[in-house]
Scaffold this motif. Structure first.
Motif, PDB file in Angstrom:
ATOM      1  N   THR A   9       0.806  -1.221   0.000  1.00 54.65           N
ATOM      2  CA  THR A   9       0.000   0.000   0.000  1.00 54.65           C
ATOM      3  C   THR A   9       0.835   1.266   0.000  1.00 54.65           C
ATOM      4  OG1 THR A   9      -0.096  -0.057   2.392  1.00 54.65           O
ATOM      5  CG2 THR A   9      -1.940  -1.049   1.192  1.00 54.65           C
ATOM      6  N   LEU A  17      -6.100   4.312  -2.168  1.00 56.79           N
ATOM      7  CA  LEU A  17      -6.148   3.870  -0.770  1.00 56.79           C
ATOM      8  C   LEU A  17      -7.576   3.933  -0.230  1.00 56.79           C
ATOM      9  CD1 LEU A  17      -2.910   5.552   0.643  1.00 56.79           C
ATOM     10  CD2 LEU A  17      -3.313   3.099   0.333  1.00 56.79           C
ATOM     11  N   ALA A  28      -4.642  -0.302   4.053  1.00 58.47           N
ATOM     12  CA  ALA A  28      -4.843   0.890   3.228  1.00 58.47           C
ATOM     13  C   ALA A  28      -5.370   2.033   4.090  1.00 58.47           C
ATOM     14  CB  ALA A  28      -5.812   0.591   2.083  1.00 58.47           C
ATOM     15  N   GLN A  31      -2.634   3.553   6.100  1.00 63.06           N
ATOM     16  CA  GLN A  31      -1.832   4.467   5.279  1.00 63.06           C
ATOM     17  C   GLN A  31      -2.529   5.819   5.148  1.00 63.06           C
ATOM     18  OE1 GLN A  31       1.301   4.030   4.004  1.00 63.06           O
ATOM     19  NE2 GLN A  31       1.267   2.205   5.298  1.00 63.06           N
TER      20      GLN A  31
END
Length: 188
Positions: A9, A17, A28, A31
C-alpha cells in the motif's frame, strides 16, 4: 488474508487507498491515517488550543471515517471530508466548553540553534500573542483562517468543508485577517 490485503500500500495514491479501504483493507486505511493525521491534528490543535482535546477529536474523526467510509461517494473527496469532520467536531467541542481562564497553548520550539536567546524569547512571545489572537476570533473565523493560511486550501474547498458559500468564507477570512492585524500591530 485476501488478495487485496496482501498487496503493498505504500506507493498508492489517496484515491486508490480510499477505494481499497472501502473494500475492507485495513492496511490501506492505516496508510490514509498516517498520511492525514498530522494535518488534522494541527488543525484541531490550533482550533481548540488544547492538545488533549485535539487528540480526542482526531481519533473520533478517523474512527467515524472508517465506519462511514462506505457513505463517501467520491474517493477524491476523502481529505475534504476529513477536514469537514475535524472542523465540525472542533466547533462542537468549543460550543460545549465553559469559559476557561487557563489556556494551554501549543507552542512549538524552534529546532534552530543559531538563534540568540533574546530573539528566541521575542519569537516565542510573538507566537504566543498570535495564539491568543486566534482564540479571540469566532470559531468559524478561526476555522476558515486556519484552513486558508496554514493548510493552503482554496476558498471553494473551505466553503465545502465548513458548509457555507464562498462569499461567507471570504468575509470570515477578511474579518479574521483584520482582527489579527490589529491585535498583532505591536509586534510589527
Amino acid at each position: 488474508m485476501t488478495a487485496i490485503e496482501s498487496m503493498p500500500t505504500r506507493a498508492l495514491d489517496i484515491d486508490t487507498l480510499v477505494a481499497r479501504a472501502r473494500d475492507g483493507d485495513i492496511r490501506a486505511y492505516e496508510q490514509l491515517v498516517l498520511h492525514c493525521q498530522m494535518q488534522m491534528f494541527g488543525l484541531a490543535t490550533k482550533m481548540l488550543a488544547d492538545r488533549g482535546e485535539a487528540e480526542d477529536v482526531v481519533q473520533e474523526v478517523f474512527l467515524t471515517a472508517w465506519r462511514r467510509l462506505g457513505q463517501l461517494d467520491d474517493d477524491a473527496a476523502f481529505v475534504g471530508w476529513l477536514y469537514r469532520m475535524t472542523i465540525n467536531r472542533c466547533l462542537n467541542v468549543l460550543r460545549a466548553r465553559r469559559p476557561r481562564v487557563d489556556v494551554d497553548f501549543d507552542t512549538a520550539e524552534s529546532a534552530r540553534t543559531d538563534i540568540r536567546p533574546e530573539v528566541a524569547v521575542q519569537v516565542h512571545s510573538q507566537l504566543e500573542a498570535l495564539n491568543t489572537a486566534l482564540l479571540g476570533l469566532t470559531p468559524e473565523q478561526r476555522a476558515c483562517w486556519l484552513l486558508r493560511e496554514l493548510h493552503g486550501l482554496t476558498y471553494e474547498e473551505i466553503a465545502a468543508i465548513v458548509g457555507v458559500g464562498g462569499t461567507a468564507v471570504r468575509g470570515r477570512i477578511a474579518r479574521a485577517r483584520a482582527q489579527l492585524a490589529e491585535v498583532m500591530k505591536p509586534w510589527r
